[in-house]
Design an enzyme around this catalytic site. Structure first.
Site, PDB file in Angstrom:
ATOM      1  N   CYS A 160       3.885  82.405 141.603  1.00 23.84           N
ATOM      2  CA  CYS A 160       5.023  83.345 141.578  1.00 23.84           C
ATOM      3  C   CYS A 160       4.500  84.688 141.058  1.00 23.84           C
ATOM      4  CB  CYS A 160       6.158  82.805 140.724  1.00 23.84           C
ATOM      5  SG  CYS A 160       5.695  82.261 139.068  1.00 23.84           S
ATOM      6  N   GLY A 199       9.751  69.911 137.535  1.00 25.28           N
ATOM      7  CA  GLY A 199       9.994  69.177 138.763  1.00 25.28           C
ATOM      8  C   GLY A 199      10.932  69.791 139.783  1.00 25.28           C
TER       9      GLY A 199
END
Length: 393
Positions: A334, A213
């Site tokens: 990423c 989160g």
């Protein structure tokens, strides 16, 4: 511990890291923590020195080394002080033998270095992937403003609107500002990925692959705790960490959804065609995070990379069905590999006629295909690909 004993400890740890990389075992950080938990006699200076040796050896070894000793010998090859500690003492490593295996240098295994080069990552851009990462913070605007946050160490303002940078290794979790929810650890590149979502108060936003989160919390702050914010993930353990983090941050608007893999759309059916924005922070190779996890390049195989790509495609297609007409689908990885970035955006647009890539003009980064790239050398961030795609009316 003597200096030679520290080298031997690093060799033992590297053997464990290498085995874990081959068998998809625990990450290096956990292995190091477990090693010293069983060796209480080692002081803080010993632990710090051994950890530094381990990570230096990982960074200097391109392909997976034959052994921890071979990895340390790669350091010793260019550092006479380390070479002199292979002295055969009681707790130290055996003397160096002529012709024994030494880890090969380089960025990564050859096939992976070639893919990165084909994706425009070579030279200084490639070398920067193995630098030590900075420690970035995001000020939580639900509770504070960047100019008013007081930290116990010097902090520098970053290019992110609410970003700060402190020295690597700073004990952030022990600070009052962290415990009170005023700051969160979040790389500057990750903060920019959240900015690309352009979440507004009152909107309906879905973080489809929320994990623990970190990005969800940033979105809650952007939305000023107003609207609908769904954090979904298929990993119960990771998603369970969000609750305490959200409470600390004062982000009371977040609703978590544990999703069964393959049933994502059915379990989010009430949001079909209604979300203002969907963030797909998709599982990927993590090539943009090697500064933090350098052994990750030993874990990636062509087969594993080949499994990531269709998962990303499927998640993008799911996200597309949740977005309302005129809404935004934000794809983030990423990774610095085009297969997980620019190529994925192109493929999505080919599968979904009428969708339009938005122009992203972030303070850092540069265009890459139909999206945007952030990279360690050019931007001082982790490596990211970001694309924002708008559904036709």
């Amino acid at each position: 511990m003597t200096p030679a004993a520290r080298v031997q400890a690093a060799i033992e740890l590297l053997d464990a890291v290498i085995e874990a990389a081959r068998s998809d075992g625990a990450p290096a950080d956990r292995l190091i923590a477990d090693y010293f938990r069983a060796r209480r006699y080692a002081g803080s200076k010993d632990r710090r020195a051994v950890r530094e040796l381990v990570y230096r050896a990982i960074r200097v070894s391109g392909p997976v080394p034959d052994s921890g000793r071979a990895a340390l010998l790669a350091l010793a090859r260019d550092d006479e002080a380390i070479a002199g500690l292979f002295d055969g003492s009681a707790h130290g490593p055996a003397p160096i033998r002529e012709g024994e295996p030494v880890a090969r240098g380089g960025l990564a295994p050859d096939w992976l270095a070639a893919l990165l080069a084909a994706s425009g990552v070579d030279g200084k851009d490639a070398a920067a992937l193995l630098d030590r990462a900075p420690l970035d913070l995001r000020v939580n605007t639900l509770k504070a403003a960047r100019e008013t946050v007081q930290l116990p160490v010097p902090a520098h303002v970053t290019d992110a609107p609410n970003g700060l940078r402190v020295e690597p290794g700073a004990p952030v979790e022990s600070w009052d500002a962290f415990r009170d929810g005023l700051v969160e650890v979040q790389d500057t590149g990750s903060q920019f990925a959240c900015l690309a979502v352009a979440a507004q108060p009152g909107e309906t936003v879905i973080d489809l692959c929320a994990g623990a989160g970190g990005k969800t919390l940033a979105l809650a702050a952007m939305m000023d705790n107003r609207g609908v914010l769904i954090a979904s993930d298929s990993d119960r353990n990771r998603l369970s960490r969000l609750g305490p983090r959200a409470e600390r941050a004062g982000a009371g608007m977040i609703e978590t959804r544990l999703i069964d893999p393959g049933k994502e759309l059915a379990m989010l059916a009430e949001f079909a065609g209604t979300a203002d924005a969907v963030l797909v922070d998709a599982p990927c190779s993590g090539t943009g995070t090697w500064r933090r996890n350098p052994e990750a390049r030993w874990r990636l195989t062509p087969e594993r990379l080949a499994r990531f790509v269709p998962v990303q495609e499927r998640l993008l297609d799911i996200g597309a069905q949740l977005v309302r007409p005129g809404g935004r689908l934000v794809f983030v990885t990423c990774s610095l590999l085009d297969a997980e970035g620019a190529d994925q955006a192109e493929s999505f647009l080919a599968r979904h006629p009428g969708w339009v890539p938005d122009s992203l003009d972030l303070p850092l980064g540069s265009p890459r295909g139909k999206g945007w790239r952030l990279a360690p050398f050019a931007d001082g961030t982790d490596g990211f690909f970001i694309a924002r795609l708008t559904r036709p009316w």
